[in-house]
Structure formats: structure tokens, C-alpha cells
Design an enzyme around this catalytic site. Structure first.
Site, mmCIF file in Angstrom:
data_model
loop_
_atom_site.group_PDB
_atom_site.id
_atom_site.type_symbol
_atom_site.label_atom_id
_atom_site.label_comp_id
_atom_site.label_asym_id
_atom_site.label_seq_id
_atom_site.Cartn_x
_atom_site.Cartn_y
_atom_site.Cartn_z
ATOM 1 N N GLY A 11 0.808 -1.223 0.000
ATOM 2 C CA GLY A 11 0.000 0.000 0.000
ATOM 3 C C GLY A 11 0.841 1.273 0.000
ATOM 4 C CB SER A 125 -5.114 7.854 12.144
ATOM 5 O OG SER A 125 -5.668 9.046 11.677
ATOM 6 C CE1 TYR A 154 -8.488 4.562 9.089
ATOM 7 C CE2 TYR A 154 -8.749 6.884 9.678
ATOM 8 C CZ TYR A 154 -7.933 5.807 9.325
ATOM 9 O OH TYR A 154 -6.578 5.996 9.230
ATOM 10 C CE LYS A 158 -5.827 2.950 11.159
ATOM 11 N NZ LYS A 158 -4.867 1.896 10.810
ATOM 12 N N GLY A 302 -17.929 17.197 10.140
ATOM 13 C CA GLY A 302 -16.845 16.481 10.830
ATOM 14 C C GLY A 302 -15.490 17.172 10.718
#
Ligand SMILES: O=c1ccn([C@@H]2O[C@H](COP(=O)(O)OP(=O)(O)O[C@H]3O[C@H](CO)[C@H](O)[C@H](O)[C@H]3O)[C@@H](O)[C@H]2O)c(=O)[nH]1
Length: 468
Positions: A11, A125, A154, A158, A302
Site C-alpha cells: 500500500g 492516526s 474508521y 484505530k 466532521g
């Protein structure tokens, strides 16, 4: 021999990190399910580093597949990048995100534990901090002790993995755990050979601007009424190569701990400096020497005013600081975009194997994915004739009307492209990797003709192509 396992090594951030790891003397094994990445990136890693990188196509939710990889190698540390990362998609499909990111990570940790590997670097993150403006007092730049409260699934995945890691450490303090919280990764490798490979419309700012600069899609600035110099939000954009080097620094930190000492700690990886959307947009226009049109839209739900890292912990403890600028990231991203005009790597569905009939073109692929030979007409290209002893990372992929074999020798990254002009005729071209759009056919073909004594660009083809 002791290896480093990189999950998600094909990736965007993983591939850049693998290059830095190898350049720092580490032996790397990659596992990746290729769901959002390409085998081509591995062939390019191999070219850039002039070394073979063992690759296993495994999904982390497949416990036995993962276990089989751990049976084959002795891993000293795992760098865990594999995961889904689209914020919007995570809100629409949270189960997919929890299954892939959380269950996948738990499988990985269980496998590590059962094989006695207790050292991991986890890709977290800055999204775990959530909206820091909810908190009283001055919170920018953000320190690692800032309370966490992700605002999307998401980010929740994490944080869930971070929490699992903290629990694992609490139960067994022999573990060495580095949690790296990335701010906004941008840019590409300066060679133009590695970069981000977004599917469809990119979610993030710079891949989108790059796409619009190359004439596709539209760019909306989400809000110009924020309290910043130009009214647009501020983010800490960090060059992906700097980020990759941050992982090497974290690995060296873990390796350098005293015998028997464990750790579980978070580090921010950013630059410590924020840029607005308009600043990044101007930088990209300068790099590409193109105007990138935009419209102003309302704020994106957001989004927050400012997410900038306090990077002193990484600087003091890991000895790492970002060195590259947003301008440099834009230059590198533009080189990558120009070389890959259709948005990233081109392969559609991984590897293609050709049958071994007696036809005019035959590509034999070995067990490790190596090309053992290419037969064109009666000529078998192998051994010293095309320097197979120094052949790195072959990937065979479909193109719109044929297939391409991409690999690298010690001196040249190469793409052989075979285009079917009819059922029985194929046109054969040689390009350098990443230069497929450049009109170098005649020149390159003459070189091929000379080297391999091929007299024409057209060859009879009898073999059938069979997908595996
Ligand atoms: O089409 C767009 C896309 C983005 N933006 C703006 O560009 C900035 C950056 O947006 P990105 O979507 O590129 O990145 P985010 O900061 O929203 O989020 C990224 O960084 C976060 C950490 O800072 C998390 O890691 C998250 O997963 C990751 O997508 C934001 O101000 C956003 O409003 C636009 O104006 N238009």
C-alpha cells in the site's frame, strides 16, 4: 535470519516504508491482500532496492493463512499497516471496518503471540484525537496525552486497536509496542515509481487536486469561513517518505531497548507546522505549473479548524523529525501523477499466468512469482540474455487489449507490453516502468530489435491466456 514483517506493504505508506527498511539493512517480508493496492508496487520496491522481497497474498482475517506465514520465517518485529482507511465509507459500512481493521489486528496479535514475536509498530492516526476544539484550553499543537475521541468508525477502529495493544502490554510487559499517529500523509517517492493508488474519486485533498490538475473531476474547497489566515482549515501535511523514515526510527528505538525491557507508547508523526487548504492548492499549482480550478462549497461535516502535531516526543525519543516540505511533496506527487495518468498502478486483478503450450509467446512464472523465461517466436529469453539472475519483482497484469509484464533488472525498470491486434497477432513494446505514456516506442523498440534480434513488432501468438 531474522525478518521484519510488513502487513499492507504493497500500500501507499507501507510500500514507502519497505524501501526505507531495506535501505537501512532490514530483511522484509510483505503480506497484503491487495484489496486496495497493487502487486506492481512490490516490483518497483524490488527495483528501487535491488533486492527480492518475499510476498504473501494473505488477508489478516484469515488466521490460518497468516499462521502459515509465521511458520515460514522468524520475525523480530511486525510493522502493521494493513487496514481500510476511507472515513466516509467507514460511516456507511462500519461492520466492514471493524471486521477488517479490528478482527484483522487481533488475528495478527494472536499469531504473533503464539509464535513468540512480541514487537509491533502500529499505524494509527491523528483521527483518534477527534475534534480537539471540544476540549478546554490550548490544545494545538496536539500532544500525545491529549484525550482521544474519534468522530467516525474508521477512527474508532484505530482507537480499538490501540486499546487492545495497551491491554496486551498491561498483561505482558515484555511486549514492545510503538503506536504511530500519522497526521496527513502526502506526496510520493521522488523516483516517480511509488505513490498512492486511489480507487475512484479520491477522498483526500492532494490526490484529488492532482486528479483535477490532470483534467479529471472537480475540486470543491469545503468552507472558507474558518478562523485561519485565508478562511480554510489547517492540517499538518507530512511527506510519505518522512513518515516512512519515522517507522525506521521507531523500529530502531524498539531494537535499542535494554534486553528484557518492554514498552507501549504513542508518538505523533507530523511536521509540527500547519498549512491551509489554499496554501496546499497554491503549492500544487506551482509544482504542476497548471491552474487547478475550484469552487467554494460549504463546510464538510466532521471537519475541524486545525489538526497540527506537537512533534517533540518523536524528536526527543525517536530522534526523528520530518525534513521535507509541502512543496517537495507536491513536486513528487506531480511526477507520480504525470507518469501514471490513469490514477496510480494499472493492474486490474493481480497476476495472470500464460499457459505453457507451444505458442509464439510464453511467459513462465516460477513459484515465487519470478519470470523464469519469456519465449517470443522461437527465441527463449532467459539467463544472461535478459539477465534473469538480477530480475526483480515481475508482475503480469491485464491491459485493455492484452497484457503487460513489468519487472526490473539491475539497470532498468521495464514493462513489456503485449497488445492483441487480432486473435493471432500481438504487438510487443518495451517501455520503462512509469513511462508508458511517453512516446518512446520507436526508439525503445529498435533497442529491443537489436538486442534480441527480433525483426518485427508483430509476433504470432498461439498461447491462451489463463487467469489464476
Ligand atoms: O475535496 C476536498 C477534500 C478535502 N478538503 C479539505 O482538505 C483538508 C484535508 O482533508 P483530507 O480529507 O485530505 O484529510 P482530513 O484532515 O480530513 O483527514 C485525514 O487526516 C486525518 C488526520 O489528521 C485522518 O488520518 C484521516 O483519516 C485522514 O483522511 C480538510 O480541511 C478538508 O476540508 C477540501 O477542501 N476539499
Amino acid at each position: 535470519m531474522s525478518f521484519v514483517l510488513v502487513t499492507g506493504g504493497a500500500g501507499y505508506i507501507g510500500s514507502h516504508t519497505v524501501v526505507e527498511l531495506i535501505q537501512n539493512g532490514h530483511q522484509v517480508v510483505i503480506v497484503d491482500n491487495l484489496s486496495n493496492s497493487s502487486y506492481d508496487s512490490i516490483s518497483r520496491i524490488e527495483y528501487l532496492t535491488r533486492s527480492k522481497v518475499p510476498f504473501h497474498k494473505v488477508d489478516l482475517t484469515d488466521y490460518s493463512g497468516l499462521d502459515a506465514v509465521f511458520d515460514q520465517y522468524e520475525f523480530k518485529t511486525v510493522l502493521h499497516f494493513a487496514g481500510l482507511k476511507a472515513v466516509g465509507e467507514s460511516a456507511r459500512n462500519p461492520l466492514k471496518y471493524h471486521n477488517n481493521n479490528v478482527i484483522g489486528s487481533i488475528n495478527l496479535l494472536r499469531t504473533m503471540q503464539s509464535h513468540g514475536c512480541k514487537s509491533i509498530i502500529f499505524s494509527s492516526s491523528a483521527t483518534v484525537y477527534g475534534d480537539v476544539t471540544r476540549l478546554e484550553g490550548q490544545r494545538i499543537p496536539i500532544v500525545e496525552t491529549c484525550p482521544t475521541q474519534p468522530t467516525n468508525p474508521y477512527g474508532q477502529t484505530k482507537l480499538a486497536v490501540e486499546n487492545t495493544l495497551r491491554d496486551v502490554f498491561a498483561a505482558d510487559q515484555q511486549w514492545r509496542i510503538a503506536i504511530l499517529r500519522y497526521f496527513n500523509p502526502i506526496g510520493a517517492h521522488s523516483s516517480g515509481l511509488l505513490g498512492e493508488n486511489p480507487h475512484g474519486v479520491p477522498d483526500n485533498l492532494l490526490p484529488l487536486i492532482a486528479q483535477v490538475a490532470s483534467g479529471r473531476g472537480k475540486f470543491s474547497v469545503f468552507g472558507t469561513d474558518y478562523d485561519s489566515v485565508d478562511g480554510t482549515p489547517i492540517r499538518d501535511y507530512v511527506h510519505v517518505v518522512d513518515l516512512a523514515q519515522g517507522h525506521v526510527a521507531a523500529l530502531h528505538h524498539l531494537d535499542g531497548l535494554k534486553e528484557g525491557t518492554g514498552i507501549c507508547r504513542e508518538w505523533n508523526l507530523g511536521t509540527g507546522t500547519g498549512s491551509t487548504v489554499f496554501e496546499v492548492h497554491s503549492s500544487f499549482e506551482r509544482a504542476s505549473n497548471r491552474k487547478v480550478p475550484y469552487t467554494v462549497a460549504t463546510r464538510r461535516p466532521g471537519d475541524v479548524l486545525n489538526l497540527t502535531a506537537d512533534v517533540s516526543r518523536a524528536a526527543t525519543e525517536l530522534g526523528w523529525r520530518a525534513r521535507l516540505t509541502v512543496d517537495k511533496a507536491c513536486d513528487d506527487l506531480w511526477l507520480w501523477t504525470e507518469r501514471h495518468p490513469s490514477s496510480g498502478y494499472q493492474n486490474v486483478d493481480g497476476r495472470v499466468r500464460l499457459s505453457s503450450a507451444t505458442g509464439a509467446i510464453k511467459v513462465q512464472i516460477g513459484a515465487q512469482g519470478d519470470i523464469e523465461s519469456i519465449t517470443i517466436g522461437t527465441q527463449r529469453l532467459q539467463g544472461t540474455r535478459i539477465q534473469f539472475k538480477n530480475l526483480y519483482g515481475p508482475a503480469v497484469r491485464r491491459t485493455s487489449n492484452g497484457f503487460a509484464v513489468e519487472y526490473a533488472t539491475d539497470t532498468t525498470p521495464i514493462v513489456y507490453q503485449f497488445e492483441f491486434q487480432s486473435e493471432s497477432r500481438v504487438c510487443f513494446t518495451l517501455y520503462e516502468i512509469g513511462a508508458e505514456s511517453l512516446p518512446r516506442f520507436e526508439q525503445v523498440f529498435e533497442a529491443v530489435s537489436e538486442k534480441y534480434a527480433c525483426s518485427s513488432s508483430t509476433f504470432e501468438i498461439v498461447d491462451e491466456m489463463v487467469e489464476t
